[in-house]
Design a protein around this motif. Structure first.
Motif, short mmCIF file in Angstrom:
data_model
loop_
_atom_site.label_atom_id
_atom_site.label_comp_id
_atom_site.label_asym_id
_atom_site.label_seq_id
_atom_site.Cartn_x
_atom_site.Cartn_y
_atom_site.Cartn_z
N PHE A 1 2.10 -21.29 1.18
CA PHE A 1 3.27 -20.40 1.23
C PHE A 1 3.07 -19.19 0.32
N LEU A 2 2.59 -19.45 -0.91
CA LEU A 2 2.37 -18.36 -1.87
C LEU A 2 1.31 -17.40 -1.35
N LEU A 3 0.25 -17.96 -0.74
CA LEU A 3 -0.81 -17.13 -0.19
C LEU A 3 -0.25 -16.19 0.87
N PHE A 4 0.55 -16.75 1.76
CA PHE A 4 1.11 -15.93 2.84
C PHE A 4 2.09 -14.89 2.31
N SER A 5 2.90 -15.31 1.31
CA SER A 5 3.85 -14.32 0.80
C SER A 5 3.13 -13.20 0.05
N SER A 6 1.99 -13.53 -0.60
CA SER A 6 1.24 -12.47 -1.27
C SER A 6 0.59 -11.55 -0.23
N LEU A 7 0.17 -12.13 0.89
CA LEU A 7 -0.41 -11.31 1.96
C LEU A 7 0.62 -10.34 2.51
N SER A 8 1.83 -10.84 2.72
CA SER A 8 2.84 -9.95 3.28
C SER A 8 3.26 -8.89 2.26
N THR A 9 3.14 -9.22 0.97
CA THR A 9 3.42 -8.22 -0.07
C THR A 9 2.38 -7.10 0.02
N THR A 10 1.11 -7.50 0.19
CA THR A 10 0.03 -6.51 0.32
C THR A 10 0.33 -5.58 1.50
N GLU A 11 0.80 -6.19 2.58
CA GLU A 11 1.09 -5.41 3.77
C GLU A 11 2.20 -4.40 3.50
N SER A 12 3.25 -4.82 2.80
CA SER A 12 4.34 -3.88 2.54
C SER A 12 3.90 -2.80 1.55
N ASN A 13 2.92 -3.14 0.67
CA ASN A 13 2.40 -2.13 -0.25
C ASN A 13 1.69 -1.01 0.50
N SER A 14 1.06 -1.35 1.63
CA SER A 14 0.36 -0.31 2.39
C SER A 14 1.36 0.66 3.02
N ASN A 15 2.62 0.28 3.05
CA ASN A 15 3.65 1.18 3.57
C ASN A 15 4.27 2.05 2.49
N THR A 16 3.89 1.82 1.25
CA THR A 16 4.45 2.66 0.20
C THR A 16 3.82 4.05 0.30
N PRO A 17 4.60 5.09 0.04
CA PRO A 17 4.09 6.44 0.23
C PRO A 17 2.90 6.77 -0.68
N THR A 18 1.99 7.53 -0.13
CA THR A 18 0.83 8.00 -0.89
C THR A 18 1.17 9.40 -1.40
N ARG A 19 0.73 9.72 -2.58
CA ARG A 19 0.90 11.08 -3.12
C ARG A 19 -0.37 11.86 -2.86
N HIS A 20 -0.21 13.05 -2.32
CA HIS A 20 -1.35 13.94 -2.07
C HIS A 20 -1.15 15.19 -2.92
N VAL A 21 -2.24 15.74 -3.40
CA VAL A 21 -2.13 16.97 -4.19
C VAL A 21 -2.76 18.13 -3.44
N VAL A 22 -2.02 19.23 -3.34
CA VAL A 22 -2.57 20.48 -2.84
C VAL A 22 -2.60 21.43 -4.03
N ASN A 23 -3.79 21.82 -4.43
CA ASN A 23 -3.90 22.75 -5.55
C ASN A 23 -3.76 24.17 -5.05
N ILE A 24 -3.15 25.00 -5.85
CA ILE A 24 -3.09 26.43 -5.54
C ILE A 24 -4.04 27.08 -6.52
N TYR A 25 -5.12 27.63 -5.95
CA TYR A 25 -6.22 28.05 -6.79
C TYR A 25 -6.91 29.25 -6.16
N GLN A 26 -7.17 30.30 -6.94
CA GLN A 26 -7.82 31.52 -6.46
C GLN A 26 -7.17 32.04 -5.18
N MET A 27 -5.82 32.12 -5.23
CA MET A 27 -5.04 32.68 -4.12
C MET A 27 -5.16 31.87 -2.83
N LYS A 28 -5.41 30.57 -2.97
CA LYS A 28 -5.51 29.73 -1.78
C LYS A 28 -4.83 28.39 -2.02
N PHE A 29 -4.34 27.80 -0.93
CA PHE A 29 -3.89 26.41 -0.97
C PHE A 29 -5.11 25.55 -0.67
N VAL A 30 -5.42 24.61 -1.55
CA VAL A 30 -6.62 23.78 -1.39
C VAL A 30 -6.23 22.30 -1.39
#
Ligand SMILES: [Cu+2]
Length: 119
Positions: A22-51
């Motif tokens: 049961f614990l194994l399965f609940s940890s697996l489903s936790t991992t699955e819900s973690n993959s749905n957590t938003p990822t942060r992406h960075v766009v740098n503004i550098y030398q007059m460009k969005f990078v």
């Protein structure tokens, strides 16, 4: 008496085994819900460009634009539906992404970028 002890030991092992599965399965489903957590992406503004100029993200992800130039910039949606405040050197602007859009810098209108959602 001895037989009973073995029986109860088996029962204990069974209960522990079930609990572990049961614990194994609940940890697996936790991992699955973690993959749905938003990822942060960075766009740098550098030398007059969005990078990078073009970025693809998952719906619900967050993009953070960071001004690494010495001059101020902003992030303005192409139809001016929304805009960041003016970003001075070191300032940043974050936005949760729910749709595709193109954007530009209203201070230097040649600076352009686009965000699209991965299918
Ligand atoms: Cu600019």
């Amino acid at each position: 008496m001895k037989a009973l002890k073995i029986f109860s030991l088996r029962k204990t092992v069974l209960v522990l085994g079930t609990t572990m599965i049961f614990l194994l399965f609940s940890s697996l489903s936790t991992t699955e819900s973690n993959s749905n957590t938003p990822t942060r992406h960075v766009v740098n503004i550098y030398q007059m460009k969005f990078v990078p100029e073009k970025i693809q993200v998952k719906k619900g992800d967050i993009i953070e634009w960071v001004n690494k130039d010495i001059v101020p910039h902003d992030v303005t949606e192409i139809n001016k539906k929304w805009a960041s405040k003016t970003l001075n050197k070191g300032d940043s602007f974050s936005k949760k992404i729910t749709s595709n859009f193109d954007y530009f810098c209203s201070i230097h209108i040649v600076m352009k970028g686009s965000v699209s959602i991965k299918k």
